[in-house]
Design an enzyme around this catalytic site. Structure first.
Site, PDB file in Angstrom:
ATOM      1  N   GLU A 161       0.811  -1.228   0.000  1.00 15.75           N
ATOM      2  CA  GLU A 161       0.000   0.000   0.000  1.00 15.75           C
ATOM      3  C   GLU A 161       0.843   1.276   0.000  1.00 15.75           C
ATOM      4  OE1 GLU A 161      -2.883  -0.519   3.147  1.00 15.75           O
ATOM      5  OE2 GLU A 161      -3.541  -2.428   2.317  1.00 15.75           O
ATOM      6  N   GLU A 277      -5.795 -10.573  -1.581  1.00 12.25           N
ATOM      7  CA  GLU A 277      -6.668 -10.349  -0.413  1.00 12.25           C
ATOM      8  C   GLU A 277      -8.135 -10.368  -0.847  1.00 12.25           C
ATOM      9  OE1 GLU A 277      -5.442  -6.985   1.928  1.00 12.25           O
ATOM     10  OE2 GLU A 277      -3.325  -7.328   1.521  1.00 12.25           O
TER      11      GLU A 277
HETATM   12  O1  G3I Z   1      -4.285  -7.300  18.807  1.00  9.91           O
HETATM   13  C1  G3I Z   1      -5.145  -6.265  19.289  1.00  9.91           C
HETATM   14  C2  G3I Z   1      -5.775  -6.685  20.570  1.00  9.91           C
HETATM   15  O2  G3I Z   1      -4.776  -6.814  21.549  1.00  9.91           O
HETATM   16  C3  G3I Z   1      -6.814  -5.655  20.974  1.00  9.91           C
HETATM   17  O3  G3I Z   1      -7.492  -6.079  22.112  1.00  9.91           O
HETATM   18  C4  G3I Z   1      -7.823  -5.433  19.868  1.00  9.91           C
HETATM   19  C5  G3I Z   1      -8.826  -4.331  20.198  1.00  9.91           C
HETATM   20  O4  G3I Z   1      -9.447  -3.851  19.027  1.00  9.91           O
HETATM   21  O5  G3I Z   1      -7.137  -5.064  18.707  1.00  9.91           O
HETATM   22  C6  G3I Z   1      -6.221  -6.034  18.254  1.00  9.91           C
HETATM   23  O6  G3I Z   1      -5.610  -5.589  17.084  1.00  9.91           O
HETATM   24  C7  G3I Z   1      -6.388  -5.564  15.912  1.00  9.91           C
HETATM   25  C8  G3I Z   1      -5.727  -6.469  14.875  1.00  9.91           C
HETATM   26  O7  G3I Z   1      -6.411  -6.375  13.653  1.00  9.91           O
HETATM   27  C9  G3I Z   1      -5.699  -7.920  15.304  1.00  9.91           C
HETATM   28  O8  G3I Z   1      -6.974  -8.417  15.476  1.00  9.91           O
HETATM   29  C10 G3I Z   1      -6.459  -4.147  15.405  1.00  9.91           C
HETATM   30  O9  G3I Z   1      -7.218  -3.350  16.299  1.00  9.91           O
HETATM   31  C11 G3I Z   1      -7.101  -4.107  14.034  1.00  9.91           C
HETATM   32  O10 G3I Z   1      -6.992  -2.795  13.510  1.00  9.91           O
HETATM   33  C12 G3I Z   1      -6.386  -5.071  13.115  1.00  9.91           C
HETATM   34  O11 G3I Z   1      -7.023  -5.060  11.881  1.00  9.91           O
HETATM   35  C13 G3I Z   1      -6.302  -5.625  10.808  1.00  9.91           C
HETATM   36  C14 G3I Z   1      -6.051  -4.563   9.732  1.00  9.91           C
HETATM   37  O12 G3I Z   1      -5.409  -5.167   8.624  1.00  9.91           O
HETATM   38  C15 G3I Z   1      -5.187  -3.428  10.236  1.00  9.91           C
HETATM   39  O13 G3I Z   1      -5.071  -2.459   9.254  1.00  9.91           O
HETATM   40  C16 G3I Z   1      -7.143  -6.751  10.203  1.00  9.91           C
HETATM   41  O14 G3I Z   1      -7.253  -7.802  11.149  1.00  9.91           O
HETATM   42  C17 G3I Z   1      -6.507  -7.269   8.918  1.00  9.91           C
HETATM   43  O15 G3I Z   1      -7.391  -8.148   8.284  1.00  9.91           O
HETATM   44  C18 G3I Z   1      -6.229  -6.101   7.984  1.00  9.91           C
HETATM   45  O16 G3I Z   1      -5.585  -6.596   6.837  1.00  9.91           O
HETATM   46  C19 G3I Z   1      -5.290  -5.611   5.825  1.00  9.91           C
HETATM   47  C20 G3I Z   1      -4.043  -6.069   5.092  1.00  9.91           C
HETATM   48  O17 G3I Z   1      -3.001  -6.325   5.986  1.00  9.91           O
HETATM   49  C21 G3I Z   1      -3.609  -5.037   4.052  1.00  9.91           C
HETATM   50  N1  G3I Z   1      -4.695  -4.729   3.157  1.00  9.91           N
HETATM   51  C22 G3I Z   1      -5.960  -4.390   3.754  1.00  9.91           C
HETATM   52  C23 G3I Z   1      -6.397  -5.461   4.743  1.00  9.91           C
HETATM   53  C24 G3I Z   1      -7.760  -5.171   5.297  1.00  9.91           C
HETATM   54  O18 G3I Z   1      -7.801  -3.987   6.022  1.00  9.91           O
END
Ligand code: G3I
Length: 524
Positions: A161, A277
């Site tokens: 990205e 993805e």
């Molecule tokens: O690990 C913490 C946890 O400790 C906490 O309690 C919780 C509270 O919300 O958050 C957890 O972290 C989250 C993490 O996923 C793991 O579950 C983050 O808040 C959350 O923002 C994060 O989201 C991920 C996102 O990328 C971040 O930008 C998604 O799971 C993941 O599917 C997504 O993947 C991205 C690709 O890497 C790049 N392209 C877009 C795609 C979708 O957004």
């Protein structure tokens, strides 16, 4: 247990095994999925279906979050410019890579350099770093992580990205913003990665770059120009990751075909594509689980798989989640969800069937034999009698077992008529009959079909056109001209054809109609 029961069990299990997605995937391509952050630890480990679906259905895998910098290096290292393995959560690297190896899967590494999900300490410190220091840190990080997993990861998303949502140029506001030349920084990251694991394929990965666009200020155009320049400058990039996060009701056929065009362009630069993805979410006020929406979703999945996995330039496809039970979408995209191929109870949705149907179609059309042994070149002309060889149901469907015409050279029941001037015409057509042709399309684009010498006597006749088993255009009508022997020409406009070898099917929705040949050329 008697022998019949044993045979039955072998047969049933054989069938089930033969039907999984990975068993249907084209030989040189993988069908992968993300693994949720909690998979290797509780609580997901206890959900047996999560584990068994991954193992039985997929032959590719990627960590949803656990290979990202925030997770691999949450704590500030003693010296960011001299990292050691102690600074990195190597356990996460091991778990996924070893799981992939044990289960004979392609492992994708996602991702090395990204502006998101970076450790907090880095966001703060990097603001004060010089350009040189940022290069030094990135080199250390990449060398350590990629070197540690060397030989275990087949595809790395080196830069994720990098293109800005608003400007469609390289991003500002990243932790690496202080580098003096962003493109050079990206290039160097590819060089560091290649050095650390020379055999892994290296990708530039991004969202909303998949649809081809002429506009020079588009993300697609920027990406194509960037990777072409990288290639010209011998930067070790192997491919482009097209994320393909898509929306059910916005995904038009034209857009799907424009993804094919982007893959054509990337292939012509000498790079591979990976669909990294993939998901199709249902949004807003639509009843996300209504039959209608799920059926639309099925068709979209079906068309996407057909086009993407049927394309020579694609290494594989990764679903960004396979069950609605564990999905990134509702957390991040308000009012959207139900994007995946299994529902919240791990039952396959219609979309799962759609994926399978397309995989089967890809197998079928790669097996059938073209008439005259080679595909018909498009642009070019198809004589209707030159339909593919193959058994009934593969290359043609004729309702009865006899040739009602007078031309019997083909020795099968399709009704062919030889006119007094020697021309061979397809006639006696009925609704539900069809003929298929193996074609080799030079470039993805919109084509006109000039149907030369056709006739209908008293009723409107109707034909639809399918590519690789999928309907690609509305039905075309032949207006009757009162006599079978009064031939005229008709034109079907703007039919989207993807580059490469495909099966083109003419399906008679209403007959009868007599057909001689069709000249296919790019629409003006
Ligand atoms: O690990 C913490 C946890 O400790 C906490 O309690 C919780 C509270 O919300 O958050 C957890 O972290 C989250 C993490 O996923 C793991 O579950 C983050 O808040 C959350 O923002 C994060 O989201 C991920 C996102 O990328 C971040 O930008 C998604 O799971 C993941 O599917 C997504 O993947 C991205 C690709 O890497 C790049 N392209 C877009 C795609 C979708 O957004």
């Amino acid at each position: 247990m008697n022998i019949y029961k044993t045979l039955l069990i072998i047969l049933v299990f054989g069938q089930l095994k033969a039907q999984t997605l990975k068993s249907l995937s084209p030989q040189d391509k993988y069908i992968g999925t993300i693994v949720n952050t909690n998979f290797f630890d509780n609580p997901l480990k206890n959900e047996k279906q999560y584990d068994s679906i991954i193992k039985s259905q997929f032959n590719g895998i990627v960590a949803e979050n656990n290979y990202k910098m925030a997770i691999l290096m949450p704590n500030q290292p003693k010296d960011p410019f001299h990292l050691t393995l102690k600074d990195i959560n190597t356990g996460y690297l091991d778990k996924l890579a070893n799981f992939g190896i044990q289960n004979k899967m392609i492992v994708r590494g996602h991702c090395l350099i990204w502006q998101n999900q970076v450790p907090q300490w880095l966001s703060i410190l990097s603001k004060k770093w010089t350009s040189k220091q940022i290069y030094a840190f990135a080199k250390q990080y990449i060398t350590l992580v990629v070197g540690y997993t060397k030989g275990k990861i087949q595809e790395w998303d080196v830069v994720n990205e990098g293109i800005d949502d608003r400007t469609a140029k390289l991003r500002a506001n990243t932790w690496y913003n202080n580098v003096t030349n962003k493109q050079d920084f990206i290039n160097q990251c590819f060089i560091y990665t290649r050095k650390a694991d020379p055999k892994a394929l290296l990708f530039y990965n991004d969202f909303s770059i998949e649809g081809f666009q002429e506009k020079e200020d588009s993300r697609n155009h920027f990406m194509l120009t960037m990777v072409k320049n990288m290639r010209n400058h011998k930067i070790p990039i192997d491919g482009v990751g097209l994320q393909c996060h898509l929306v059910n009701n916005q995904l038009e056929d034209g857009y799907i075909f424009s993804i094919g065009r982007t893959i054509d362009e990337i292939s012509s630069i000498g790079l591979k594509c990976s669909i990294t993805e993939f998901d199709i979410r249902i949004c807003n006020n639509q009843n996300a689980s209504s039959r209608e929406q799920l059926e639309i979703q099925k068709q979209k999945y079906q068309k996407m798989i057909l086009l993407l996995l049927g394309h020579k330039g694609v290494t594989g496809i990764t679903f960004w989640g396979f069950t609605d039970k564990h999905s990134w979408i509702p957390n991040i995209m308000q009012n959207c969800g139900n994007a995946h191929i299994y529902d919240t109870n791990y039952n396959p949705k219609p979309a799962y069937e759609g994926v399978r149907e397309s995989l089967k179609a890809i197998q079928r059309y790669t097996k059938q034999k073209p008439f005259l042994n080679s595909p018909i070149k498009i642009p070019g002309t198809i004589e209707f009698e030159n339909y593919d060889y193959g058994s009934k149901g593969i290359s043609f469907m004729d309702r009865d077992e006899i040739n009602n015409g007078n031309f019997i050279d083909r020795k099968d029941p399709v009704d062919l008529i030889q006119e007094s001037n020697g021309t061979i015409i397809l006639g006696y057509t009925e609704a539900g009959e069809w003929l298929s042709y193996t074609i080799n399309v030079a470039t993805t684009g919109l084509y006109d079909f000039d149907i030369l010498n056709c006739s209908a006597e008293t009723n409107n006749a109707q034909i639809r056109i399918e590519i690789d088993g999928i309907r690609i255009a509305h039905s075309f009508t032949f207006i009757p001209n009162g006599s079978w022997s009064t031939y005229k020409n008709e034109i079907f406009h703007n039919i989207p054809l993807p580059k490469g070898i495909h099966t083109l099917k003419f399906y008679i929705e209403k007959g009868p109609v007599n057909l001689d040949k069709t000249k296919i050329h790019l629409s003006k």
